[in-house]
Design a protein around this motif. Structure first.
Motif, PDB file in Angstrom:
ATOM      1  N   LYS A 302      25.743  33.307  44.489  1.00 21.00           N
ATOM      2  CA  LYS A 302      25.798  34.774  44.512  1.00 21.00           C
ATOM      3  C   LYS A 302      27.149  35.303  44.058  1.00 21.00           C
ATOM      4  O   LYS A 302      27.231  36.275  43.295  1.00 21.00           O
ATOM      5  N   ASN A 303      28.244  34.680  44.515  1.00 16.05           N
ATOM      6  CA  ASN A 303      29.578  35.248  44.274  1.00 16.05           C
ATOM      7  C   ASN A 303      30.571  34.304  43.598  1.00 16.05           C
ATOM      8  O   ASN A 303      31.314  34.709  42.713  1.00 16.05           O
ATOM      9  N   VAL A 304      30.580  33.059  44.043  1.00 14.24           N
ATOM     10  CA  VAL A 304      31.679  32.157  43.700  1.00 14.24           C
ATOM     11  C   VAL A 304      31.550  31.544  42.312  1.00 14.24           C
ATOM     12  O   VAL A 304      32.541  31.350  41.607  1.00 14.24           O
ATOM     13  N   GLU A 305      30.322  31.251  41.915  1.00  9.97           N
ATOM     14  CA  GLU A 305      30.098  30.531  40.652  1.00  9.97           C
ATOM     15  C   GLU A 305      30.753  31.235  39.466  1.00  9.97           C
ATOM     16  O   GLU A 305      31.359  30.593  38.599  1.00  9.97           O
ATOM     17  N   LYS A 306      30.661  32.555  39.439  1.00  8.76           N
ATOM     18  CA  LYS A 306      31.228  33.321  38.309  1.00  8.76           C
ATOM     19  C   LYS A 306      32.760  33.303  38.306  1.00  8.76           C
ATOM     20  O   LYS A 306      33.385  33.580  37.293  1.00  8.76           O
ATOM     21  N   LEU A 307      33.356  32.980  39.449  1.00  8.99           N
ATOM     22  CA  LEU A 307      34.818  32.986  39.559  1.00  8.99           C
ATOM     23  C   LEU A 307      35.440  31.640  39.207  1.00  8.99           C
ATOM     24  O   LEU A 307      36.570  31.578  38.735  1.00  8.99           O
ATOM     25  N   CYS A 308      34.699  30.573  39.470  1.00  4.11           N
ATOM     26  CA  CYS A 308      35.315  29.235  39.453  1.00  4.11           C
ATOM     27  C   CYS A 308      35.896  28.826  38.110  1.00  4.11           C
ATOM     28  O   CYS A 308      36.982  28.258  38.054  1.00  4.11           O
ATOM     29  N   LYS A 309      35.187  29.105  37.012  1.00  8.66           N
ATOM     30  CA  LYS A 309      35.706  28.690  35.704  1.00  8.66           C
ATOM     31  C   LYS A 309      37.039  29.362  35.412  1.00  8.66           C
ATOM     32  O   LYS A 309      38.009  28.700  35.010  1.00  8.66           O
ATOM     33  N   LYS A 326      45.965  29.800  26.126  1.00 10.89           N
ATOM     34  CA  LYS A 326      47.097  30.421  25.450  1.00 10.89           C
ATOM     35  C   LYS A 326      47.367  31.840  25.950  1.00 10.89           C
ATOM     36  O   LYS A 326      48.512  32.306  25.944  1.00 10.89           O
ATOM     37  N   ASP A 327      46.306  32.522  26.345  1.00 10.10           N
ATOM     38  CA  ASP A 327      46.458  33.900  26.813  1.00 10.10           C
ATOM     39  C   ASP A 327      45.765  34.041  28.179  1.00 10.10           C
ATOM     40  O   ASP A 327      44.557  34.335  28.242  1.00 10.10           O
ATOM     41  N   PRO A 328      46.489  33.833  29.276  1.00 10.26           N
ATOM     42  CA  PRO A 328      45.884  33.909  30.611  1.00 10.26           C
ATOM     43  C   PRO A 328      45.225  35.255  30.902  1.00 10.26           C
ATOM     44  O   PRO A 328      44.263  35.315  31.672  1.00 10.26           O
ATOM     45  N   MET A 329      45.709  36.344  30.285  1.00 10.82           N
ATOM     46  CA  MET A 329      45.113  37.654  30.537  1.00 10.82           C
ATOM     47  C   MET A 329      43.663  37.705  30.059  1.00 10.82           C
ATOM     48  O   MET A 329      42.810  38.347  30.684  1.00 10.82           O
ATOM     49  N   ARG A 330      43.348  37.028  28.987  1.00  8.81           N
ATOM     50  CA  ARG A 330      41.971  36.996  28.489  1.00  8.81           C
ATOM     51  C   ARG A 330      41.066  36.259  29.479  1.00  8.81           C
ATOM     52  O   ARG A 330      39.882  36.554  29.577  1.00  8.81           O
ATOM     53  N   THR A 331      41.643  35.323  30.212  1.00 10.81           N
ATOM     54  CA  THR A 331      40.877  34.612  31.235  1.00 10.81           C
ATOM     55  C   THR A 331      40.692  35.483  32.468  1.00 10.81           C
ATOM     56  O   THR A 331      39.628  35.463  33.103  1.00 10.81           O
ATOM     57  N   LEU A 332      41.716  36.250  32.814  1.00 12.71           N
ATOM     58  CA  LEU A 332      41.681  37.092  34.015  1.00 12.71           C
ATOM     59  C   LEU A 332      40.789  38.320  33.835  1.00 12.71           C
ATOM     60  O   LEU A 332      40.109  38.738  34.785  1.00 12.71           O
ATOM     61  N   LEU A 333      40.787  38.917  32.660  1.00 11.28           N
ATOM     62  CA  LEU A 333      40.145  40.217  32.434  1.00 11.28           C
ATOM     63  C   LEU A 333      38.670  40.255  32.858  1.00 11.28           C
ATOM     64  O   LEU A 333      38.252  41.210  33.528  1.00 11.28           O
ATOM     65  N   PRO A 334      37.844  39.267  32.512  1.00 10.40           N
ATOM     66  CA  PRO A 334      36.434  39.323  32.940  1.00 10.40           C
ATOM     67  C   PRO A 334      36.282  39.377  34.460  1.00 10.40           C
ATOM     68  O   PRO A 334      35.346  40.007  34.965  1.00 10.40           O
ATOM     69  N   VAL A 335      37.175  38.739  35.184  1.00 12.99           N
ATOM     70  CA  VAL A 335      37.113  38.773  36.656  1.00 12.99           C
ATOM     71  C   VAL A 335      37.403  40.178  37.154  1.00 12.99           C
ATOM     72  O   VAL A 335      36.735  40.681  38.065  1.00 12.99           O
ATOM     73  N   LEU A 336      38.398  40.834  36.556  1.00 13.33           N
ATOM     74  CA  LEU A 336      38.769  42.180  36.989  1.00 13.33           C
ATOM     75  C   LEU A 336      37.695  43.202  36.640  1.00 13.33           C
ATOM     76  O   LEU A 336      37.500  44.183  37.376  1.00 13.33           O
ATOM     77  N   LEU A 337      36.984  42.992  35.540  1.00 17.22           N
ATOM     78  CA  LEU A 337      35.959  43.945  35.101  1.00 17.22           C
ATOM     79  C   LEU A 337      34.647  43.767  35.851  1.00 17.22           C
ATOM     80  O   LEU A 337      33.834  44.699  35.917  1.00 17.22           O
ATOM     81  N   HIS A 338      34.434  42.611  36.427  1.00 17.70           N
ATOM     82  CA  HIS A 338      33.199  42.342  37.175  1.00 17.70           C
ATOM     83  C   HIS A 338      33.323  42.945  38.579  1.00 17.70           C
ATOM     84  O   HIS A 338      34.420  42.994  39.139  1.00 17.70           O
ATOM     85  N   PRO A 339      32.237  43.418  39.176  1.00 22.89           N
ATOM     86  CA  PRO A 339      32.318  44.016  40.531  1.00 22.89           C
ATOM     87  C   PRO A 339      32.480  42.967  41.635  1.00 22.89           C
ATOM     88  O   PRO A 339      31.696  42.921  42.591  1.00 22.89           O
ATOM     89  N   ARG A 347      42.933  37.189  44.485  1.00 24.13           N
ATOM     90  CA  ARG A 347      43.149  35.751  44.295  1.00 24.13           C
ATOM     91  C   ARG A 347      43.304  35.420  42.808  1.00 24.13           C
ATOM     92  O   ARG A 347      44.174  34.633  42.414  1.00 24.13           O
ATOM     93  N   ALA A 348      42.461  36.022  41.990  1.00 26.80           N
ATOM     94  CA  ALA A 348      42.545  35.775  40.547  1.00 26.80           C
ATOM     95  C   ALA A 348      43.857  36.302  39.970  1.00 26.80           C
ATOM     96  O   ALA A 348      44.486  35.653  39.124  1.00 26.80           O
ATOM     97  N   VAL A 349      44.278  37.487  40.424  1.00 27.20           N
ATOM     98  CA  VAL A 349      45.554  38.057  39.964  1.00 27.20           C
ATOM     99  C   VAL A 349      46.710  37.133  40.338  1.00 27.20           C
ATOM    100  O   VAL A 349      47.624  36.894  39.523  1.00 27.20           O
ATOM    101  N   LEU A 350      46.688  36.617  41.544  1.00 24.86           N
ATOM    102  CA  LEU A 350      47.747  35.699  41.971  1.00 24.86           C
ATOM    103  C   LEU A 350      47.765  34.442  41.113  1.00 24.86           C
ATOM    104  O   LEU A 350      48.833  33.968  40.704  1.00 24.86           O
ATOM    105  N   LEU A 351      46.608  33.886  40.823  1.00 23.75           N
ATOM    106  CA  LEU A 351      46.547  32.693  39.973  1.00 23.75           C
ATOM    107  C   LEU A 351      47.095  32.982  38.577  1.00 23.75           C
ATOM    108  O   LEU A 351      47.780  32.145  37.973  1.00 23.75           O
ATOM    109  N   TYR A 352      46.804  34.171  38.077  1.00 18.89           N
ATOM    110  CA  TYR A 352      47.352  34.594  36.776  1.00 18.89           C
ATOM    111  C   TYR A 352      48.879  34.638  36.834  1.00 18.89           C
ATOM    112  O   TYR A 352      49.568  34.110  35.945  1.00 18.89           O
TER     113      TYR A 352
END
Length: 546
Positions: A302-309, A326-339, A347-352
């Motif tokens: 339900k929640n975690v699978e979309k975050l793990c990659k 090469k560009d961590p922001m491109r990896t972070l952005l989909p997480v921030l845009l998803h509800p 957690r994702a912001v901290l990892l970035y």
């Protein structure tokens, strides 16, 4: 604890109690000024009890002992110091039972940091004494924070004093054990990631209170199960990846059932009774853990699978195919845009930020606004109090990430590629590869460390049972700032991979309100809960400790 024949009454020393002058009292307490004062008040001006039998959890300072002796000597029948001021959580995991330690050590406004480190040092000494070890002590060299160095000095001095005061006439020398003092800043990633092993996921995704899991039967009735060392299936499953758990449950239930039957020396009649109970025993074990595994998979899908990659890519610095991010922001952005839940976004912001070794103030402000935590930015900024860079500054050159072992040939799941830094440390110590310039000795153990070098005569053969492991050397790892479940798992993995060395891991607990020194810390991989609760807490259920 008042005892009179079969009557027993357990009471809190610090609460108002009715006098029971015809009963004797057993006092089990820490050797602190607060406890000593409360004890003295029980006997002055009028004694509440007939006599006192006093047991301290560790060494009682001379001034407190003299104060107690001066005021209550005639009432004390027994006074002993026992080494048990630590909390065993699992077979190879312990905690220093001091709920305010985290805040006291890392808060910039702390007034009792030195006192807290003193207390933790005393607790570590009692652990070593319980294990009958006098280890060499090492710590992480850090130009910014010296808490690890300070604790190493305290522990080493207190160990020397303890063994000088020991009743044994032959002064104990250093044993072939090492104590490694580690600071949480060494690996800020592990507490943040979604860890996908059974135990870690259970404490992250399910509401488990006091190690108790509540589940529903098919008829809708609710039942509770205790997840601790008494549950053999839990012990066998807890470090497995969730992808393997469901398939292993039936097999392991049969193994445990069979081994229980073998362990019992019983008559034919007793065997008959055991066989009658066995189906119910198997069914109960299966029901509890199949239910828990199903709950975890539902949360994961339900929640975690979309975050793990994204989390793994940011943590490892490369994708599942080994291509560098090469560009961590491109990896972070989909997480921030998803509800996603706010917690998961933080957690994702901290990892970035960790992947960059800090970011600019402008970029951080944008991230905080996007996650909508303007009034709670301390969840990110306060990591700097642990020595973790959040804002990049000209002095950033002083912060250097720990070099990592090459694990490219190890089989892993794509969503579980991160290995805690502490596992590298454990393996380096066992193999005598830990750099002295980064990890100086406060004191050394005997030159022959039972790792990859020559093995002592008492280690002719090593089995995998606890008793066999106990005859080898020990590595005790203590982490200031909490231990994650993934790091706890590493202690077991390194132990089983190196039969001549048992790894024991411990932590300083922490319990503070979000309005104080707040950190967003994952309850999954860490023995604390997320900021959604009013305060972070840790499990206090004792386990069997060797």
């Amino acid at each position: 604890l008042h005892i009179k024949q079969k009557n027993r009454l357990v009471e809190d020393l610090h609460k108002n109690r009715e006098p029971v002058p015809e009963m004797k009292a057993i006092y089990f307490m820490r050797p602190t000024a607060e406890c000593i004062d409360a004890f003295i008040n029980d006997f002055k001006p009028k004694a509440k009890y007939k006599a006192a039998y006093v047991f301290f959890t560790d060494y009682c300072p001379d001034d407190l002992f003299d104060k107690m002796k001066k005021n209550c000597a005639k009432h004390i029948k027994v006074c002993k110091e026992i080494n048990i001021s630590f909390l065993p959580l699992e077979a190879q995991v312990f905690s220093c039972d001091n709920a305010e330690a985290f805040k006291s050590i890392y808060s910039p406004n702390s007034k009792d940091r030195d006192q807290t480190l003193e207390m933790i040092a005393d607790q570590i000494v009692t652990l070593c004494a319980t294990l009958d070890e006098y280890p060499g002590v090492r710590f992480k060299k850090d130009p910014n924070l010296n808490y690890g160095k300070k604790l190493a000095e305290l522990v080493d001095n207190k160990l020397a004093r303890h063994y000088e005061l020991d009743d044994n006439p032959n002064k104990k020398g250093k044993t072939q054990a090492q104590l490694l003092i580690v600071d949480r800043a060494l690996d800020p990633v592990s507490p943040i990631l979604h860890e996908l092993t059974y135990q870690a996921m259970a404490y992250d995704l399910i509401q488990i209170k006091d190690n108790t899991y509540e589940y529903k039967l098919k008829d809708g009735c609710k039942k509770e199960a205790l997840l601790n060392e008494e549950d053999e299936l839990w012990v066998k499953l807890r470090h497995m990846h969730i992808a393997e758990v469901t398939g292993q449950i039936p097999k392991l239930v049969k193994e445990i059932s069979a081994s229980r039957g073998e362990r019992k020396q019983i008559s034919i009649g007793g065997l008959s009774q055991l066989m009658k109970k066995m189906p119910g025993f198997r069914k109960q074990m299966k029901t509890v853990h199949l239910s828990l595994a199903e709950d975890l998979m539902n949360h994961y899908q339900k929640n975690v699978e979309k975050l793990c990659k994204a989390e793994q890519d940011l943590a490892v610095g490369a994708d599942a195919e080994g291509q560098k991010v090469k560009d961590p922001m491109r990896t972070l952005l989909p997480v921030l845009l998803h509800p996603h839940d706010t917690t998961d976004k933080i957690r994702a912001v901290l990892l970035y930020i960790f992947s960059l070794n800090g970011t600019t103030a402008e970029n951080l402000n944008k991230l905080i606004q996007h996650v909508k935590i303007e009034d709670e930015r301390g969840y990110i900024l306060n990591w700097e109090h642990l020595g973790v860079p959040i804002l990049s500054t000209p002095s950033m050159f002083s912060f250097r990430k720990q070099s990592r072992r090459d694990r490219s040939d190890e089989e892993t799941y794509k969503v579980s590629r991160w290995t805690p830094v502490i596992k590298d440390l454990m393996e380096d110590v066992v193999e005598n590869k830990l750099e002295v310039k980064d990890w100086p000795y406060q004191s050394e153990c005997p030159s022959v460390w039972n790792g990859s070098r020559a093995v002592s005569a008492r280690q002719k053969h090593k089995g995998s049972s606890p008793d066999d492991l106990r005859s080898g050397s020990r590595l005790i790892v203590f982490v200031l700032g909490g231990v994650t479940y993934s790091e706890m798992r590493c202690a077991y993995e390194v132990t089983h991979a190196n039969k001549s060395c048992e790894v024991i891991i411990g932590k300083s607990p922490h319990d503070f309100k979000s309005s104080q020194v707040c950190f967003i810390v994952n309850s999954s991989t860490c023995t604390v809960h997320t900021y959604r609760e009013s305060k972070l807490r840790y499990s206090q259920t004792p386990g069997a400790y060797r």
